[in-house]
Design a protein around this motif. Structure first.
Motif, short mmCIF file in Angstrom:
data_model
loop_
_atom_site.label_atom_id
_atom_site.label_comp_id
_atom_site.label_asym_id
_atom_site.label_seq_id
_atom_site.Cartn_x
_atom_site.Cartn_y
_atom_site.Cartn_z
N LEU A 240 0.83 -1.21 0.00
CA LEU A 240 0.00 0.00 0.00
C LEU A 240 0.86 1.25 0.00
CD1 LEU A 240 -2.87 -0.97 2.49
CD2 LEU A 240 -2.92 -1.03 0.00
N LEU A 241 2.05 1.17 0.62
CA LEU A 241 2.92 2.35 0.67
C LEU A 241 3.45 2.72 -0.73
CD1 LEU A 241 5.05 1.91 3.92
CD2 LEU A 241 3.35 3.66 3.46
N VAL A 242 3.57 1.68 -1.63
CA VAL A 242 4.13 1.93 -2.98
C VAL A 242 3.34 3.05 -3.63
CG1 VAL A 242 4.47 0.97 -5.29
CG2 VAL A 242 4.97 -0.40 -3.26
N LYS A 243 1.98 2.90 -3.60
CA LYS A 243 1.13 3.89 -4.27
C LYS A 243 1.39 5.28 -3.69
CE LYS A 243 -2.85 1.12 -5.66
NZ LYS A 243 -4.23 0.76 -5.32
N ILE A 244 1.49 5.32 -2.35
CA ILE A 244 1.67 6.63 -1.68
C ILE A 244 2.98 7.27 -2.14
CG2 ILE A 244 2.04 7.72 0.56
CD1 ILE A 244 0.16 5.56 1.73
N HIS A 245 4.08 6.46 -2.12
CA HIS A 245 5.39 7.03 -2.48
C HIS A 245 5.41 7.49 -3.93
CE1 HIS A 245 6.90 6.15 1.34
NE2 HIS A 245 7.14 4.82 1.19
N VAL A 246 4.85 6.63 -4.83
CA VAL A 246 4.90 6.94 -6.27
C VAL A 246 4.09 8.20 -6.52
CG1 VAL A 246 4.23 6.11 -8.57
CG2 VAL A 246 5.33 4.58 -6.94
N LYS A 247 2.91 8.26 -5.86
CA LYS A 247 2.04 9.41 -6.02
C LYS A 247 2.77 10.69 -5.61
CE LYS A 247 -2.66 10.50 -4.58
NZ LYS A 247 -3.62 10.04 -3.59
N ARG A 248 3.60 10.57 -4.57
CA ARG A 248 4.35 11.74 -4.10
C ARG A 248 5.59 11.99 -4.94
NH1 ARG A 248 5.40 10.52 1.95
NH2 ARG A 248 7.16 11.90 1.47
N GLY A 249 5.86 11.04 -5.87
CA GLY A 249 7.03 11.19 -6.74
C GLY A 249 8.31 10.74 -6.08
N ASP A 250 8.20 10.02 -4.97
CA ASP A 250 9.43 9.53 -4.29
C ASP A 250 9.70 8.13 -4.84
OD1 ASP A 250 11.42 8.78 -2.60
OD2 ASP A 250 10.50 9.64 -0.78
N HIS A 251 10.33 8.06 -6.03
CA HIS A 251 10.46 6.77 -6.73
C HIS A 251 11.39 5.83 -6.02
CE1 HIS A 251 7.91 8.19 -9.89
NE2 HIS A 251 8.64 9.31 -10.00
N LEU A 252 12.41 6.39 -5.32
CA LEU A 252 13.36 5.50 -4.64
C LEU A 252 12.64 4.69 -3.56
CD1 LEU A 252 16.18 4.43 -4.20
CD2 LEU A 252 16.64 6.37 -2.70
N LYS A 253 11.85 5.44 -2.73
CA LYS A 253 11.14 4.73 -1.66
C LYS A 253 10.16 3.75 -2.25
CE LYS A 253 11.47 7.86 2.28
NZ LYS A 253 11.38 9.31 2.14
N GLY A 254 9.49 4.17 -3.37
CA GLY A 254 8.52 3.28 -4.05
C GLY A 254 9.22 2.03 -4.54
N ALA A 255 10.39 2.23 -5.14
CA ALA A 255 11.13 1.09 -5.68
C ALA A 255 11.53 0.13 -4.58
CB ALA A 255 12.38 1.60 -6.41
N ARG A 256 12.01 0.68 -3.44
CA ARG A 256 12.44 -0.19 -2.33
C ARG A 256 11.27 -1.03 -1.82
NH1 ARG A 256 17.77 -0.44 -2.68
NH2 ARG A 256 18.88 1.50 -2.33
N MET A 257 10.06 -0.37 -1.72
CA MET A 257 8.89 -1.10 -1.26
C MET A 257 8.51 -2.20 -2.26
SD MET A 257 8.02 -0.15 1.69
CE MET A 257 9.75 0.11 2.01
N LEU A 258 8.61 -1.87 -3.58
CA LEU A 258 8.26 -2.85 -4.60
C LEU A 258 9.22 -4.02 -4.58
CD1 LEU A 258 7.10 -0.57 -7.53
CD2 LEU A 258 5.80 -2.45 -6.53
N ILE A 259 10.50 -3.73 -4.26
CA ILE A 259 11.47 -4.82 -4.14
C ILE A 259 11.01 -5.78 -3.05
CG2 ILE A 259 13.85 -5.39 -3.44
CD1 ILE A 259 14.69 -2.72 -4.77
N ARG A 260 10.57 -5.15 -1.88
CA ARG A 260 10.13 -5.99 -0.75
C ARG A 260 8.91 -6.82 -1.13
NH1 ARG A 260 8.97 -2.74 4.55
NH2 ARG A 260 11.24 -2.56 4.65
N VAL A 261 7.95 -6.21 -1.89
CA VAL A 261 6.74 -6.92 -2.30
C VAL A 261 7.12 -8.03 -3.28
CG1 VAL A 261 4.55 -6.69 -3.56
CG2 VAL A 261 5.23 -4.96 -1.87
N SER A 262 8.00 -7.67 -4.27
CA SER A 262 8.35 -8.64 -5.32
C SER A 262 9.07 -9.83 -4.73
CB SER A 262 9.23 -7.98 -6.39
OG SER A 262 8.54 -6.88 -6.92
N ASN A 263 9.85 -9.61 -3.65
CA ASN A 263 10.54 -10.72 -3.01
C ASN A 263 9.53 -11.70 -2.39
OD1 ASN A 263 12.98 -9.76 -3.75
ND2 ASN A 263 13.42 -8.74 -1.79
N ASN A 264 8.29 -11.22 -2.15
CA ASN A 264 7.23 -12.08 -1.60
C ASN A 264 6.09 -12.19 -2.61
OD1 ASN A 264 7.98 -12.56 1.39
ND2 ASN A 264 8.30 -10.36 1.09
N ILE A 265 6.43 -12.27 -3.86
CA ILE A 265 5.42 -12.19 -4.93
C ILE A 265 4.42 -13.32 -4.85
CG2 ILE A 265 6.73 -13.48 -6.68
CD1 ILE A 265 4.77 -10.24 -7.28
#
Length: 1339
Positions: free
Chosen positions: A1155-1180
């Motif tokens: 859920l945080l991915v959307k928030i970070h991306v929406k705010r344009g903080d791609h690094l934080k979004g990417a880190r969260m997506l890495i965590r999600v993808s590791n548990n895909i």
């Protein structure tokens, strides 16, 4: 008693003596022994003369006045008479031929009876010399006899007979007795009523064994009294008092009997006075004493208290025994003869002669001895032997004078040898009294006072002597007194004169209405008490102010002033029995006054000589002095055990004697509030302001202290006394004092303050005429209050000043009220209407209303804008028009109600409804709206607003008439008629409506009846609902489970709620079976099982179920739902303090990261979004529904954030054949290119310290490789938490980095509650949060 002299003539040795005291005077004693003489001695034991007789003396007796001694001797027929006044002896021939044996003078006349050995009698009249011989009166020797006061003669003879003859010698009675008679006495026998027959009883001792009493009027019935054998023989007896007889017996017994007919035969007193024998008894009526002698001693008893032996005289040298006792008539001397032939004379009573000067006393201690002492100054006593038996004694500071007749002897007190006789002086007449001071003597004789120097040279004495008064016209002097500076005397014409001794000039003279008998100046001579011929006492002060002494007893004989503090003005007046203490109160608010403090009993025959501080020094008859404590000074001898009543009495005495110091001490030791109040009051009366302040301060009376301090400096006595009298509430006295002071207006002020208007007006006329209107007004107010309207009107009219507006208005108001009261309504009402005061209009209106003058009353009320009052009075006189006009201004519901009823009666329903509404009588409003105005909407509105029960009933009835059952039920419920509503609902199938309306108001019974109705109607959901409400859970569950599927969801939720409330295992199992599909083979949604576990508070099971639900939601791609399920479960477990299962914590963390991915991306903080997506993808695997889109987003975001290596690895994953075809065509080429030409460059991840151990690790890493702890993550960024940047969401308490949480968020990313900067606080110590953050690994 002291021995005066002893007579022991050689000629008497060894023989019994015959002796007789001179009657009445007692100056001589005649004694005869065995020689043929009668020797006569004076009272000092000096032999006076001797009568020679031809033979031995046989008998002798003195006549009643003591002038003549008659003697008879053996061998002689002559009677020898010795005349005491000329000391001559003469003889009379008795004419009797036989030997005389008995001689006795009459008690009342000059008759002498002589009896002979042969029983013959001679009566000789000494005045007329007539002799009456009576031969053969008795046949044998006449031995004893007695004259009665009626001049009857009783004789006893050896012939055992007793005869009674008259004064002519004629026998009146003769009686025989049973033995030899001895000692005959006439007396009065004690009877119930006093007999007027005189001495009618004769007593005689018969044979020394029996005492016989017989009445001369009834000699046939004698009374014979025999006594106990152990007493021995009757030696002698005497009558005394009121018919008592004292008898002495030979064995030493001393017995008293009464001759009262009721007590006869009883011994009133018996004492074994002498061990072996008793010789004689004697009685002195003058002393009220009796004496008995025997065994070498004399015992003297008080007759008033026979047990009291006042003295015992031992005669140790008399070895042969005692003989006869005899007292002088005045009781001064007691003679005793002995068997040895001696005669002892004792002094038993001294003349009480004494005098005092200051604290010095001089008093007679023996017949010829004066003692001078000063016990207060503790001087040693001086005794002075004097030449004569004095009849007066006077003492001064340096001299003592004694004297008798017209001579006085002066003795010095202060020479080398005190007691030296200075001189003796003869005056011109018999001295009545004498006074001394340091230089002068003043003697009173024959109505004159001679004042002379005591120690002057002979030639000067003529100069140094003066007689007062100067001329005889000034009257006879009756009394006098001498102080250091003044001579005072009182005359029979009523003058009290004071003479200055130095120049012998009269300085002051006071005239009294009657003669002045005695004067008693105080020590310094500034005040003087005198007693006049009417036996009244007066106190004379320097300014000739004279006060009569209160309660002054007419028996008072003397006055003594207190020597303790001469200026105290305390003195005592005394008579024979009592001492009365008086005190002069010099300065009191009532002016000077003398008060009687109290009286003290004085011991028998004691004469007060000196009064000093509550102690009276008295002289006794035995020549001693004794101290008498005055009962009025008992406070000086206070003891700790005295009761409070005793203390109050002592306090009262101390105050009357002005002993404030002692009174203060008394109050301090144990005074009650009342005692302090008494002391305070006394201080006020005596004008002791300073002391009064202290007293009232001690007793806590603040008001009085302040009042007294305000007048403390007042110097003018009358003004001060006026204030004090006012404080004491004696207002009349206060007024008198104020008026005689320099500030008479104070009296007016006082009367005004006291509301004594009558007196105040009188005073104002004299003192302050300008005050009359104001006092008149105040008086009028008072009179109006007590109902005297006529006088009140007059005073209100008098009160007009025409220059004080407010005051005049008050008077006009009074006039208006009084006019109305008096019946002059027109005038009163007119005045009230003109008057500016509203209140007056109201008052006058009330008076008129009480007089039933309604229209006038209403008018006044209206004018005064008292609309409610006016309207109510208009209503009373049925003036509805007026009422209607006033209604807008009227606030009283009562009036509106009355008006409404009137309007309704008139058929004006709209007005009536309005008026009912103003009166807030909603039921009537509703009634009128429904019955007359047909306006149900308005009625319904009012019922809803006002919740009126009766109104609701009316509306319900209205709707029933219209067949609108739903509304009718609604209003029946509103009016609490639940039963009626239920029946209505039942009849018309409106139960759902009823059930809705009744809502939370209903009782268990209501719910049950509804449930049963629905059960009958086969409406399972409703039936279950109401069974649940009335607590019948099993029936409720049964109905819920019977519900058709269309209502499924609601029914199952209700079933869960029911089981949760029931907490019954069987019901729980039943529902679980249903949910699992065991009953119908259809398993229900897992969320219901979750809800059931929650309702049952079985949180671990609920948690497991929650994980399953979340998993299902996740698989279905509903990530927000899955997140919410886990979050709510997480918070619930936390609230129940149950450890969170690790799986739940991990799943929540991964979902939250998604859920945080959307928030970070929406705010344009791609690094934080990417880190969260890495965590999600590791548990895909947890996101099976969206594998490709998530991985695609991961590739894009990692690429954007410069994480090229991560982008490559996820792109490679996408290239797997199972995903490849699902890639969005937009991105497929780019991703393929990325895989073909890989860029392995990767942005290094920032490291931050582990919050547990401080080890530096990547900020997105949630497991510390150093301490192996799971790390808490920030709900805003997904990073692990930092100790120094810790905060929490105030709603869900999940941790967040303080710097990040509020950066751009306004709501919590975890619980979605809104946040403000003030709510989020940085936490410095996060230790307790770290402890809780340890998920339950066991699950």
């Amino acid at each position: 008693p002291q021995s005066v002299f002893v007579l022991a003539e050689k000629a008497w040795a060894g023989s019994n003596l015959l002796y007789k005291w001179q009657k009445s005077l007692g100056n001589y004693i005649a004694v005869a022994g065995q020689d043929n003489t009668v020797k006569i001695f004076d009272r000092h034991g000096h032999k006076w003369t001797e009568i020679n007789l031809p033979g031995c003396c046989v008998g002798m007796d003195w006549d009643k006045d003591g002038d003549i001694l008659a003697v008879i001797a053996a061998k002689s027929s002559s009677i020898f008479l010795w005349d005491a006044s000329v000391s001559k002896t003469s003889q009379i021939d008795s004419g009797m031929r036989d030997q005389m044996s008995f001689i006795l003078w009459s008690k009342t006349s000059p008759l002498l009876a002589v009896g002979t050995v042969k029983g013959n009698l001679l009566i000789y009249n000494q005045q007329t010399s007539r002799k009456i011989p009576v031969l053969g009166k008795h046949s044998k020797k006449i031995t004893c006899g007695c004259w009665s006061s009626q001049n009857l003669l009783a004789l006893g003879s050896d012939d055992n007979t007793l005869s009674i003859s008259n004064h002519e010698g004629d026998t009146i009675r003769q009686t025989t007795v049973r033995g030899e008679p001895a000692e005959i006495y006439f007396s009065v026998m004690k009877t119930d009523e006093r007999s007027a027959q005189g001495e009618s009883t004769v007593s005689v001792s018969v044979d020394k064994k029996i005492l016989m009493l017989f009445n001369i009027n009834d000699p046939g019935n004698p009374i014979e009294l025999a006594f106990e054998r152990r007493y021995g023989n009757i030696v002698s007896y005497r009558w005394y008092g009121d018919g008592y007889i004292l008898i002495g017996f030979s064995h030493g017994y001393f017995v008293v009997i009464s001759t009262h007919i009721r007590e006869i035969g009883y011994e009133l007193y018996q004492a074994h006075n002498h061990k072996d024998c008793l010789n004689s008894v004697a009685i002195s009526t003058a002393l009220n004493k009796a004496a008995s002698c025997g065994d070498n001693s004399i015992k003297i008893h008080e007759l008033s208290d026979r047990k009291d032996i006042s003295s015992i005289i031992q005669l140790d040298d008399e070895n042969k025994g005692l003989d006869q006792l005899s007292w002088t008539d005045d009781g001064q001397l007691l003679a005793l003869s002995t068997q040895r032939g001696t005669l002892h004379v004792f002094l038993t009573k001294l003349p009480i002669l004494g005098d005092s000067y200051g604290t010095r006393l001089a008093y007679l201690t023996s017949l010829l001895e004066v003692t001078v002492c000063n016990q207060v100054e503790e001087e040693s006593p001086v005794t002075i032997e004097v030449e004569v038996e004095p009849t007066f004694i006077a003492v001064g500071p340096y001299h003592v004078a004694v004297g008798m007749n017209n001579r006085a002897w002066f003795y010095a007190l202060v020479d080398q040898e005190p007691g030296v006789c200075l001189k003796d002086i003869e005056y011109l007449g018999t001295i009545a009294s004498m006074c001394l001071n340091s230089d002068y003597a003043a003697a009173l004789f024959e109505g004159k006072v001679q004042l002379h120097v005591i120690e002057g040279k002979d030639q000067d004495e003529k100069k140094q002597m003066k007689l007062f008064p100067d001329n005889d016209r000034k009257g006879r002097i009756l009394c006098h007194a001498l102080t250091a500076d003044f001579l005072y005397y009182g005359t029979d014409s009523g003058s009290v004169v004071s003479v200055l001794v130095e120049d012998w000039e009269t300085v002051n003279s006071y005239s009294h209405s009657v003669g002045v008998r005695k004067v008693f100046p105080d020590v310094i001579g500034t005040r003087l008490v005198f007693i006049d011929n009417k036996n009244s006492g007066f106190l004379l002060s320097p300014a000739n102010s004279c006060f009569e002494l209160p309660n002054f007893s007419p028996t008072i004989t003397g006055v003594l002033w207190d020597n303790w503090h001469a200026d105290r003005g305390v003195f005592v007046a005394y008579d024979d029995d009592k001492v009365y203490t008086y005190a002069l109160h010099k300065t009191t608010i009532y002016g000077p006054q003398v008060v009687l403090v109290g009286s003290t009993a004085l011991p028998f025959s004691q004469k007060p000589l000196l009064f000093h501080n509550g102690e009276l020094t008295c002289q006794t008859a035995s020549g001693k002095i004794s101290e008498v404590e005055l009962s009025t000074h008992s406070f000086l001898k206070r003891t700790a055990t005295d009761s409070s009543a005793e203390l109050s009495r002592q306090l009262a005495q101390a105050l009357m004697l002005k002993r404030f110091h002692e009174a203060w001490a008394l109050c301090k030791s144990a005074g009650t509030n009342a005692d302090w109040a008494e002391l305070g009051k006394a201080c006020l009366v005596h004008m002791e302001v300073e002391l009064a302040i202290q007293v009232y301060r001690m007793s806590g009376n603040v008001g009085m202290v302040l009042s007294l301090q305000s007048i403390q400096g007042t110097e003018e006595m009358n003004l001060l006394a006026g204030h004090l009298a006012m404080f004491l509430e004696d207002y009349n006295r206060a007024q008198d004092l104020y008026l005689s002071s320099s500030s008479p207006v104070a009296a007016l002020e006082m009367r005004r303050d006291l509301l004594h208007w009558d007196s105040a007006l009188m005073l104002a006329k004299r003192l302050a005429e300008d005050q009359i209107p104001f006092i008149s007004k105040e008086y009028a107010v008072h009179l109006e209050f007590v109902g005297d309207y006529v006088t009140a009107l007059a005073h209100y009219e008098k009160g007009m000043t025409h220059n004080s507006k407010e005051h005049d208005e008050a008077c006009q108001a009074g006039v208006a009220r009084m006019s109305i009261r008096m019946g002059d309504i027109r005038r009163g009402a007119a005045q009230a209407i003109q008057h500016p005061s509203r209140v007056l209009k109201k008052e006058c209106g009330a008076i008129l209303e009480s007089m039933k003058q309604y229209s006038e009353a209403a008018q006044l009320y209206e004018k005064g804008q008292y609309y409610d009052k006016a309207a109510s009075v208009y209503i009373r006189c049925k003036n509805w028009t007026k009422v209607g006009e006033l209604l807008p201004n009227v606030s009283s519901p009562k009036i509106h109600l009355q008006y409404a009823k009137a309007k309704e009666a008139d058929g004006k329903y709209k007005d009536a409804a309005r008026a009912y509404e103003s009166a807030k009588d909603w039921d009537n409003v509703i009634r009128v709206l429904l019955d007359h105005l047909n306006n149900p909407e308005e009625a319904v509105r009012i019922v809803r607003e006002m919740q009126s029960i009766d109104g609701a009933k009316m509306v319900a009835r209205f709707f029933l008439r219209l067949n609108d059952y739903g509304s009718a039920i609604h209003f029946l419920v509103l009016s609490h008629c639940n039963d009626e509503a239920f029946q209505l609902a039942q009849q018309h199938g409106q139960m759902e409506v009823y059930a809705d309306i009744i809502g939370s108001e209903a009782t268990q019974e209501d719910y049950q009846s509804i449930a049963l109705y629905f059960e009958g109607e086969k409406k399972h959901l409703q039936a279950g609902k109401f069974f649940q409400k009335c607590g019948q859970y099993s029936r409720a569950l049964k109905h819920f489970l019977l519900c058709p599927n269309s209502e499924d969801n609601l029914a199952i939720e209700m079933a869960i709620e029911t089981v949760g409330q029931a907490k019954d295992n069987s019901l729980t199992n039943q529902l679980i079976d249903y949910l699992m599909g065991e009953s119908d083979g259809m398993p229900k949604d897992a969320k219901y099982l979750f809800r059931l576990y929650m309702a049952l508070q079985q949180y671990r099971e609920a948690a497991r179920t929650a994980i399953i639900i979340a998993r299902e939601e996740q698989c279905a791609g509903n990530y927000r739902n899955a997140h919410d399920v886990l979050f709510s479960m997480y918070t619930e477990l936390q609230a129940q303090k149950i450890k969170i299962p690790a799986e739940m914590a991990t799943n929540l963390m991964i979902l939250h990261s998604y859920l945080l991915v959307k928030i970070h991306v929406k705010r344009g903080d791609h690094l934080k979004g990417a880190r969260m997506l890495i965590r999600v993808s590791n548990n895909i695997s947890k996101f099976p529904a969206h594998v490709v889109p998530i991985l695609t987003s991961a590739v894009i975001e990692c690429h954007r954030a410069g994480l090229k290596n991560s982008a490559f690895s996820f792109a490679a994953m996408l290239m797997r054949p199972e995903y490849r075809n699902d890639i969005d065509t937009k991105y497929r080429k780019k991703i393929e290119a990325m895989v073909r030409r890989p860029d392995k460059s990767e942005l290094e991840e920032e490291t931050t310290p582990c919050p547990f151990c401080g080890f530096q690790l990547p900020q997105n890493e949630l497991l510390c490789i150093s301490c192996k702890n799971n790390l808490p993550y920030c709900i805003a960024t997904g990073h692990h938490m930092l100790k120094e940047d810790w905060s929490i969401c105030p709603h869900c308490e999940f941790p967040a980095l303080h710097s990040q949480l509020l950066e751009r968020e306004t709501s919590c990313p975890m619980c979605s509650e809104s946040l403000s900067a003030s709510q989020v606080i940085k936490i410095s110590d996060c230790a307790k949060y770290l402890q809780t953050y340890e998920p339950d690994e066991t699950q």
